[in-house]
Structures are given as structure tokens and as C-alpha cells.
Design a protein around this motif. Sequence first.
Motif, PDB file in Angstrom:
ATOM      1  N   LEU A  75      56.275  -5.542  62.957  1.00 41.05           N
ATOM      2  CA  LEU A  75      57.270  -6.084  61.250  1.00 41.05           C
ATOM      3  C   LEU A  75      56.690  -4.877  59.841  1.00 41.05           C
ATOM      4  O   LEU A  75      57.260  -4.244  59.215  1.00 41.05           O
ATOM      5  CB  LEU A  75      56.931  -7.554  61.069  1.00 41.05           C
ATOM      6  N   HIS A  76      55.737  -4.272  60.365  1.00 47.22           N
ATOM      7  CA  HIS A  76      54.658  -3.579  59.123  1.00 47.22           C
ATOM      8  C   HIS A  76      55.643  -2.273  59.901  1.00 47.22           C
ATOM      9  O   HIS A  76      55.960  -1.430  58.226  1.00 47.22           O
ATOM     10  CB  HIS A  76      53.541  -3.430  59.627  1.00 47.22           C
ATOM     11  N   LEU A 132      58.619  -1.553  60.465  1.00 50.35           N
ATOM     12  CA  LEU A 132      60.094  -2.258  60.170  1.00 50.35           C
ATOM     13  C   LEU A 132      59.869  -1.434  58.870  1.00 50.35           C
ATOM     14  O   LEU A 132      60.549  -1.365  57.832  1.00 50.35           O
ATOM     15  CB  LEU A 132      60.403  -3.244  60.555  1.00 50.35           C
ATOM     16  N   THR A 133      58.988  -2.656  57.905  1.00 51.47           N
ATOM     17  CA  THR A 133      58.360  -2.693  56.279  1.00 51.47           C
ATOM     18  C   THR A 133      58.535  -1.218  55.564  1.00 51.47           C
ATOM     19  O   THR A 133      59.584  -0.814  54.928  1.00 51.47           O
ATOM     20  CB  THR A 133      57.120  -2.836  55.576  1.00 51.47           C
ATOM     21  N   ALA A 148      61.888  -4.334  52.511  1.00 50.17           N
ATOM     22  CA  ALA A 148      60.600  -4.185  52.901  1.00 50.17           C
ATOM     23  C   ALA A 148      59.678  -5.829  52.712  1.00 50.17           C
ATOM     24  O   ALA A 148      59.384  -5.741  53.211  1.00 50.17           O
ATOM     25  CB  ALA A 148      59.793  -3.113  52.171  1.00 50.17           C
ATOM     26  N   GLN A 159      61.196  -8.367  52.363  1.00 55.34           N
ATOM     27  CA  GLN A 159      61.540  -9.233  53.484  1.00 55.34           C
ATOM     28  C   GLN A 159      60.604  -9.573  54.509  1.00 55.34           C
ATOM     29  O   GLN A 159      60.549  -9.779  55.603  1.00 55.34           O
ATOM     30  CB  GLN A 159      63.139  -9.555  53.610  1.00 55.34           C
ATOM     31  N   PHE A 160      60.813  -7.751  55.277  1.00 51.91           N
ATOM     32  CA  PHE A 160      59.601  -7.509  56.647  1.00 51.91           C
ATOM     33  C   PHE A 160      58.525  -7.983  56.544  1.00 51.91           C
ATOM     34  O   PHE A 160      58.102  -8.857  57.020  1.00 51.91           O
ATOM     35  CB  PHE A 160      60.015  -6.026  56.830  1.00 51.91           C
ATOM     36  N   ARG A 218      57.258 -11.748  56.187  1.00 52.00           N
ATOM     37  CA  ARG A 218      57.794 -12.417  57.943  1.00 52.00           C
ATOM     38  C   ARG A 218      56.678 -12.760  58.845  1.00 52.00           C
ATOM     39  O   ARG A 218      56.157 -13.199  59.391  1.00 52.00           O
ATOM     40  CB  ARG A 218      58.929 -11.879  58.392  1.00 52.00           C
ATOM     41  N   ALA A 219      55.981 -11.263  58.000  1.00 56.54           N
ATOM     42  CA  ALA A 219      54.470 -10.595  59.013  1.00 56.54           C
ATOM     43  C   ALA A 219      53.301 -11.395  58.427  1.00 56.54           C
ATOM     44  O   ALA A 219      52.537 -11.913  59.554  1.00 56.54           O
ATOM     45  CB  ALA A 219      54.455  -9.129  58.666  1.00 56.54           C
TER      46      ALA A 219
END
Length: 179
Positions: free
Chosen positions: A7-8, A10-11, A23, A25-26, A29-30
Motif C-alpha cells: 500500500l505504501h 501504491l501511495t 495517495a 486513500q492508500f 487503508r495502510a
Amino acid sequence: NLHSAILHLLTEAALACARIDLAAQFLERAGVVPDLLFGRRHPYLTVMRVLHVRVNAFQGKVAEASTLVTDAIDGASSEVETLYADAVACLVNGTSDQRRNAKELADSIELSGIVPTVAVSRGCYLLAAYGLVAVGSLDRAARFILIAGGDPGLARLMIIDRVLGLELLATSAIAATDL
């Protein structure tokens, strides 16, 4: 651990595409950055902590970013990690108009002699440059951008940083009437 690390990543990818909303939102979620990654204090943990600061700062959430800076600095376990955390602190201090602190942190990056050969060391100069822009030190910020970018075309930077960097270089040149 892999879930958080992905997730990081993806951020970071969302930021590279100037998608600060995605970013954030990711990162939501993380959740909170863990204390250990793959069973140890991994260097990527500092990158993750700095990422939380960056996203908050770029969203204009300076108070939240200021709170997170301390975690990034305290969690750093090497000189490079500390410089990276200091660089994001420069950004936060610059955006919260703590001019002297921002300039002192930029000094520490410059005096360290860190060579911008990888993303993190380039990031030290980039984040410090963004902090310097916020306090009006355009010429020095332009110098930091050039160091990070490696050449006048800023070829070593990701596209979004190249765009922002070229804009900064143009602004600095115009302010100096250097057409």
C-alpha cells in the motif's frame, strides 16, 4: 507486513502521478506504520513514515504533517534515513513558516555531502527544495533541484518532480531577470 509495504508503494505511485487524493486513500487503508517490517527495523519504515508526512503536507494538513515528522525522525536508524526525515521536516517547517528551522534543516542536507544517486538521496534535496520554496529561498531551492536532477533537464527526476523543478528553475530565473 507485505500488505502495508504494498500500500505504501501504491501511495508513492499515486504521488508520482500527482494523485494526492488517491495517495491519501492508500495511506488510510495502510494505517499506522508498523514498528517492524519483515521482522526487523527495516530502512523502508522510514520511507513509509516520510510518505505519511509528505501526503499530509501536500494535502495542506500541516498540523498533521508536523505531528508525523517526529515519528519519522525518531524512527530513522541510519544517517541517510535521518537526512531523509530531516528533509521532510524542512518541507513541513517551510510550509508552516518556520523559516529558520527550514533553512537550518536545508543546511544539514547540504553539509552532509550526501550524493543524490538513488531515490532517497535525491528525495533529500527535493524535499528540502520544496521547503526552501515555501520560505522564499528560490535561488537556493533551484540549486537543490539541480543537484537532485543531475542536469538542467532534471533527467534523474520523476515526471512530476521534473515539472515542478522546471517551474521552479524558470521562476528563479525570472526573479533574477535571467531570461
